[in-house]
Motif scaffolding. Structure first.
Motif, PDB file in Angstrom:
ATOM      1  N   GLU A 110       0.821  -1.209   0.000  1.00 19.47           N
ATOM      2  CA  GLU A 110       0.000   0.000   0.000  1.00 19.47           C
ATOM      3  C   GLU A 110       0.855   1.259   0.000  1.00 19.47           C
ATOM      4  OE1 GLU A 110      -2.288  -3.369   1.786  1.00 19.47           O
ATOM      5  OE2 GLU A 110      -0.272  -2.536   2.043  1.00 19.47           O
ATOM      6  N   ASP A 111       1.907   1.253   0.818  1.00 15.40           N
ATOM      7  CA  ASP A 111       2.786   2.420   0.859  1.00 15.40           C
ATOM      8  C   ASP A 111       3.528   2.591  -0.462  1.00 15.40           C
ATOM      9  OD1 ASP A 111       2.088   3.189   3.383  1.00 15.40           O
ATOM     10  OD2 ASP A 111       3.794   2.238   4.380  1.00 15.40           O
ATOM     11  N   ALA A 112       3.926   1.486  -1.080  1.00 15.00           N
ATOM     12  CA  ALA A 112       4.622   1.568  -2.369  1.00 15.00           C
ATOM     13  C   ALA A 112       3.713   2.166  -3.436  1.00 15.00           C
ATOM     14  CB  ALA A 112       5.109   0.182  -2.799  1.00 15.00           C
ATOM     15  N   VAL A 113       2.452   1.774  -3.427  1.00 15.46           N
ATOM     16  CA  VAL A 113       1.490   2.334  -4.382  1.00 15.46           C
ATOM     17  C   VAL A 113       1.383   3.838  -4.203  1.00 15.46           C
ATOM     18  CG1 VAL A 113      -0.971   2.448  -4.969  1.00 15.46           C
ATOM     19  CG2 VAL A 113       0.145   0.220  -4.696  1.00 15.46           C
ATOM     20  N   ARG A 114       1.160   4.277  -2.970  1.00 18.45           N
ATOM     21  CA  ARG A 114       0.994   5.708  -2.716  1.00 18.45           C
ATOM     22  C   ARG A 114       2.273   6.482  -3.058  1.00 18.45           C
ATOM     23  NH1 ARG A 114      -2.521   3.686   1.623  1.00 18.45           N
ATOM     24  NH2 ARG A 114      -0.668   3.182   2.884  1.00 18.45           N
ATOM     25  N   ARG A 115       3.422   5.929  -2.669  1.00 20.82           N
ATOM     26  CA  ARG A 115       4.691   6.628  -2.926  1.00 20.82           C
ATOM     27  C   ARG A 115       4.972   6.751  -4.414  1.00 20.82           C
ATOM     28  NH1 ARG A 115       9.188   4.570  -4.444  1.00 20.82           N
ATOM     29  NH2 ARG A 115       8.634   2.464  -3.782  1.00 20.82           N
ATOM     30  N   GLU A 116       4.838   5.658  -5.159  1.00 18.71           N
ATOM     31  CA  GLU A 116       5.153   5.684  -6.587  1.00 18.71           C
ATOM     32  C   GLU A 116       4.224   6.631  -7.347  1.00 18.71           C
ATOM     33  OE1 GLU A 116       7.448   4.541  -8.539  1.00 18.71           O
ATOM     34  OE2 GLU A 116       8.589   3.307  -7.135  1.00 18.71           O
ATOM     35  N   ILE A 117       2.960   6.625  -7.007  1.00 14.21           N
ATOM     36  CA  ILE A 117       2.013   7.516  -7.681  1.00 14.21           C
ATOM     37  C   ILE A 117       2.386   8.975  -7.432  1.00 14.21           C
ATOM     38  CG2 ILE A 117      -0.382   8.315  -7.754  1.00 14.21           C
ATOM     39  CD1 ILE A 117      -1.192   5.401  -7.054  1.00 14.21           C
ATOM     40  N   PHE A 118       2.690   9.286  -6.174  1.00 15.43           N
ATOM     41  CA  PHE A 118       3.030  10.681  -5.864  1.00 15.43           C
ATOM     42  C   PHE A 118       4.352  11.085  -6.515  1.00 15.43           C
ATOM     43  CE2 PHE A 118       5.101  13.896  -3.191  1.00 15.43           C
ATOM     44  CZ  PHE A 118       4.178  14.912  -3.337  1.00 15.43           C
ATOM     45  N   GLU A 119       5.356  10.203  -6.471  1.00 13.96           N
ATOM     46  CA  GLU A 119       6.660  10.534  -7.045  1.00 13.96           C
ATOM     47  C   GLU A 119       6.567  10.777  -8.548  1.00 13.96           C
ATOM     48  OE1 GLU A 119       9.590   8.049  -3.961  1.00 13.96           O
ATOM     49  OE2 GLU A 119       9.293   7.355  -6.018  1.00 13.96           O
ATOM     50  N   GLU A 120       5.761   9.988  -9.244  1.00 13.48           N
ATOM     51  CA  GLU A 120       5.709  10.087 -10.700  1.00 13.48           C
ATOM     52  C   GLU A 120       4.726  11.126 -11.206  1.00 13.48           C
ATOM     53  OE1 GLU A 120       5.139   6.255 -12.448  1.00 13.48           O
ATOM     54  OE2 GLU A 120       7.043   5.449 -11.681  1.00 13.48           O
ATOM     55  N   SER A 121       3.677  11.396 -10.436  1.00 14.33           N
ATOM     56  CA  SER A 121       2.621  12.264 -10.965  1.00 14.33           C
ATOM     57  C   SER A 121       2.184  13.383 -10.030  1.00 14.33           C
ATOM     58  CB  SER A 121       1.387  11.422 -11.313  1.00 14.33           C
ATOM     59  OG  SER A 121       0.794  10.894 -10.131  1.00 14.33           O
ATOM     60  N   GLY A 122       2.657  13.398  -8.775  1.00 11.59           N
ATOM     61  CA  GLY A 122       2.218  14.420  -7.839  1.00 11.59           C
ATOM     62  C   GLY A 122       0.818  14.206  -7.305  1.00 11.59           C
ATOM     63  N   ILE A 123       0.244  13.045  -7.566  1.00 11.81           N
ATOM     64  CA  ILE A 123      -1.113  12.754  -7.122  1.00 11.81           C
ATOM     65  C   ILE A 123      -1.075  12.006  -5.788  1.00 11.81           C
ATOM     66  CG2 ILE A 123      -3.245  11.491  -7.652  1.00 11.81           C
ATOM     67  CD1 ILE A 123      -2.797  13.941  -9.430  1.00 11.81           C
ATOM     68  N   HIS A 124      -1.846  12.493  -4.817  1.00 12.78           N
ATOM     69  CA  HIS A 124      -2.015  11.791  -3.543  1.00 12.78           C
ATOM     70  C   HIS A 124      -3.174  10.807  -3.670  1.00 12.78           C
ATOM     71  CE1 HIS A 124       0.784  14.246  -1.183  1.00 12.78           C
ATOM     72  NE2 HIS A 124       0.351  15.288  -1.878  1.00 12.78           N
ATOM     73  N   CYS A 125      -3.051   9.662  -2.993  1.00  7.98           N
ATOM     74  CA  CYS A 125      -4.066   8.618  -3.140  1.00  7.98           C
ATOM     75  C   CYS A 125      -4.500   8.044  -1.806  1.00  7.98           C
ATOM     76  CB  CYS A 125      -3.538   7.484  -4.016  1.00  7.98           C
ATOM     77  SG  CYS A 125      -3.420   7.917  -5.746  1.00  7.98           S
ATOM     78  N   ALA A 126      -5.695   7.495  -1.823  1.00  5.52           N
ATOM     79  CA  ALA A 126      -6.238   6.759  -0.690  1.00  5.52           C
ATOM     80  C   ALA A 126      -6.952   5.520  -1.242  1.00  5.52           C
ATOM     81  CB  ALA A 126      -7.207   7.633   0.101  1.00  5.52           C
TER      82      ALA A 126
END
Length: 316
Positions: free
Chosen positions: A216-232
């Motif tokens: 779950e943390d990897a999903v959130r981190r990778e999305i934010f690092e690549e696109s600046g999008i925060h996720c839940a």
């Protein structure tokens, strides 16, 4: 049947298992030697990202007899993959020099695996065993020496272990976990482009799971690092073995909590939102601008396809 029909929703490449791994046989050298000598024994011969295939009137045949594999120049060391309908199946490697000698021949070919799979040339029910062979051959080629003391190691247990005769360290093949995720916001999904993608192709974001990190943390981190999008709301969908060289793609979904994209240009060429209508046309290869989604061979296609089948929910 087209190549697209070979991978229905929920069944990307490398996931259909036809082998009984029979791991209890790996430690029995005499039994494995007897299995290798049987007339119904077969092998997949791997060269880098390609397979050695026999050219026949019906098309390329990837599953070779042991005699064929050796005559084509395959290395004599075999990796026991398991049993297919009680017939033993092995993986074998081949040197660059031996593979090069095959290139002028018309009865055999050294053909890139991914292309054959995407074109439906290799039966989908063989891809899981081929993934095993490819990953294992690659592992042996990259781990011939002990990481602890540098001594040449020896293949053991049907190829599923390497032992160091000097320091007695045992070395086992590893699989690298990779998260791949479809990010949604209301009726839109986030897709990205890498520079090496074919023109017009967009796919899901992905990245390796780091040390001591949850999925779950990897999903959130990778999305934010690549696109600046925060996720839940990260949820698991399915996984796909990916033998390049030996990864496990962990397919997830996530819901965005913002929509302003900031692309990391070192990771992506671009990223943008697509609505359901546009994503549908992309998967069907019918987009008026020539845009396309991932091939059904890849888990990314199935993440998008599954989302398109769901009833639209409320915006986050």
């Amino acid at each position: 049947m087209t190549a697209f029909d070979s991978f229905p929703l929920g069944q990307p490449g490398f996931v259909t298992h036809i082998l009984d791994r029979t791991a209890h046989l790996r430690g029995d050298d005499a039994k494995l030697l007897a299995l290798e000598g049987r007339g119904d024994a077969r092998a997949y011969v791997v060269y880098r990202d390609s397979l050695v295939v026999k050219q026949e009137a019906e098309g390329p045949r990837a599953l070779l007899t042991i005699d064929e594999a050796l005559k084509f120049g395959a290395n004599p060391g075999t990796i026991f993959l398991g049993l297919r309908e009680d017939a033993p199946v092995f993986g074998m490697g081949i040197s660059a020099a031996a593979a090069e000698k095959l290139l002028p021949r018309t009865d055999v070919a050294v053909t890139e695996l991914r292309g054959m799979a995407m074109q439906g040339v290799v039966p989908p029910d063989q891809l899981s065993a081929i993934a095993m062979a490819k990953s294992m051959v690659s592992w042996h080629q990259r781990h011939g020496y002990c990481a602890n003391c540098g001594t040449r190691t020896a293949m053991k247990e049907g190829g599923w272990k390497r032992d160091c005769p000097n320091c007695k360290a045992e070395h086992f093949p590893r699989t690298d976990p990779v998260v791949i995720m479809l990010v949604t916001s209301g009726d839109k999904c986030l897709l990205g482009r890498q520079k090496q993608f074919p023109a017009g192709m967009w796919s899901c974001l992905a990245g390796f799971v780091e040390v001591a990190e949850t999925i779950e943390d990897a999903v959130r981190r990778e999305i934010f690092e690549e696109s600046g999008i925060h996720c839940a709301h990260v949820n698991y969908y399915m996984s796909q073995p990916w033998p390049y060289p030996s990864s496990l793609m962990i397919g997830c979904t996530a819901r965005a909590t913002n929509e302003d994209i900031v692309v990391d240009r070192t990771e992506l060429e671009d990223a943008r939102w697509f609505d359901r209508a546009e994503a549908t046309l992309m998967l069907k290869r019918e987009h008026p601008d020539g845009l396309a989604g991932p091939h059904p061979f890849a888990i990314a296609h199935h993440l998008v396809g599954r989302w398109l089948q769901t009833i639209p929910g409320p915006r986050a």
